[in-house]
Write an enzyme that holds these catalytic residues in place. Structure first.
Site, PDB file in Angstrom:
ATOM      1  CE  LYS A 122     -11.366  18.063  -0.010  1.00 49.74           C
ATOM      2  NZ  LYS A 122     -12.259  19.243  -0.155  1.00 49.74           N
ATOM      3  NE  ARG A 129     -16.038  14.448  -1.103  1.00 52.32           N
ATOM      4  CZ  ARG A 129     -15.066  15.090  -1.773  1.00 52.32           C
ATOM      5  NH1 ARG A 129     -13.958  14.494  -2.109  1.00 52.32           N
ATOM      6  NH2 ARG A 129     -15.239  16.342  -2.094  1.00 52.32           N
ATOM      7  NE  ARG A 185     -11.855  25.010  -8.803  1.00 50.00           N
ATOM      8  CZ  ARG A 185     -11.782  24.030  -7.914  1.00 50.00           C
ATOM      9  NH1 ARG A 185     -10.604  23.557  -7.551  1.00 50.00           N
ATOM     10  NH2 ARG A 185     -12.859  23.531  -7.369  1.00 50.00           N
ATOM     11  NE  ARG A 189     -13.643  20.811  -9.784  1.00 46.01           N
ATOM     12  CZ  ARG A 189     -13.198  20.359  -8.614  1.00 46.01           C
ATOM     13  NH1 ARG A 189     -11.899  20.336  -8.364  1.00 46.01           N
ATOM     14  NH2 ARG A 189     -14.049  19.953  -7.695  1.00 46.01           N
ATOM     15  NE  ARG A 228     -17.922  20.879  -5.465  1.00 41.86           N
ATOM     16  CZ  ARG A 228     -17.116  21.842  -5.929  1.00 41.86           C
ATOM     17  NH1 ARG A 228     -17.571  22.714  -6.826  1.00 41.86           N
ATOM     18  NH2 ARG A 228     -15.881  21.927  -5.491  1.00 41.86           N
TER      19      ARG A 228
END
Ligand code: AP5
Ligand code: MG
Length: 182
Positions: free
Chosen positions: A8, A83, A122, A128, A139
């Site tokens: 996204k 969301r 990542r 992160r 998630r």
């Protein structure tokens, strides 16, 4: 729209770069507040670290603040918002206040295995705080439970444009542009 890690943010940035749209990413806004140590940042940090959604009222308030700063007539790409179904309803009301409306919804289709590979990469490169295996699992679960119904909500309105989200960033950007023009 799309599951966590479906691209996204990456694709929203191509619309900013190539077409001058404004990106409104609730995840980026929260991370910015956390980074600056604001009151809002302190309030939401735990939710992001656990992979749970920030309460709707806080999220919608932040979006309203950000919308005030965006000049009328500029096209906005919402990234990671709405969301929840409550946020989708709030968005309609909010856009009405600004004389705007939702023109379309792009949905990125990416298999789970591809997403896990991207997020693990990542995690190794950037670390992160919510890219750990446990939080990634949360998630996905939260997405299925709370956001899948939002996709259904927009599908019922006939405004969802599915985009194949596998391939190079440029290839997907071309598909996104075609979907946005449809
Ligand atoms: P948010 O920041 O929105 O995170 P997310 O959707 O879980 O995940 P990402 O941002 O990682 O995914 P993305 O789809 O943007 O993919 P990206 O382009 O980064 O939200 C974080 C948290 O904030 C939530 O858990 C919640 O706590 C809170 N929050 C946010 N919005 C909220 C809301 N509305 N209500 C309540 N709470 C909210 O790509 C992922 C990776 O893949 C990157 O490393 C990228 O470089 C790579 N990649 C991208 N495209 C490709 C490609 N084509 N090929 C290979 N790799 C690629
Ligand atoms: Mg993102």
């Amino acid at each position: 729209m799309g599951p966590p890690g479906s691209g996204k943010g990456t694709q929203a940035q191509t619309l900013v770069r190539d077409h001058g749209w404004v990106q409104l990413s609730t995840g980026d806004l929260f991370r910015d507040h956390i980074g600056r140590g604001t009151e809002l940042g302190k309030k939401v940090k735990g939710y992001l670290d656990r992979g749970e959604y920030v309460p709707d009222a806080i999220t919608v308030d932040m979006v309203r603040q950000r919308l005030r700063e965006i000049p009328a007539g500029t096209r906005i790409i919402f990234d990671g918002f709405p969301r929840t179904v409550a946020q989708a309803d709030a968005l309609d009301a909010l856009l009405g206040e600004f004389g705007r409306r939702v023109d379309g919804v792009v949905f990125f289709e990416v298999p789970r295995a591809e997403i896990l590979a991207r997020l693990n990469k990542r995690a190794r490169e950037q670390g992160r705080s919510d890219d750990t295996p446990e939080v990634i699992g949360t998630r996905f679960d939260v997405y299925e439970k709370q956001t899948r119904p939002v996709v259904d909500h927009y599908q019922a309105k006939g405004i969802v444009r599915p985009v194949d989200g596998v391939g190079t960033v440029d290839d997907i950007a071309k598909r996104l542009r075609a979907a946005a023009e449809r």
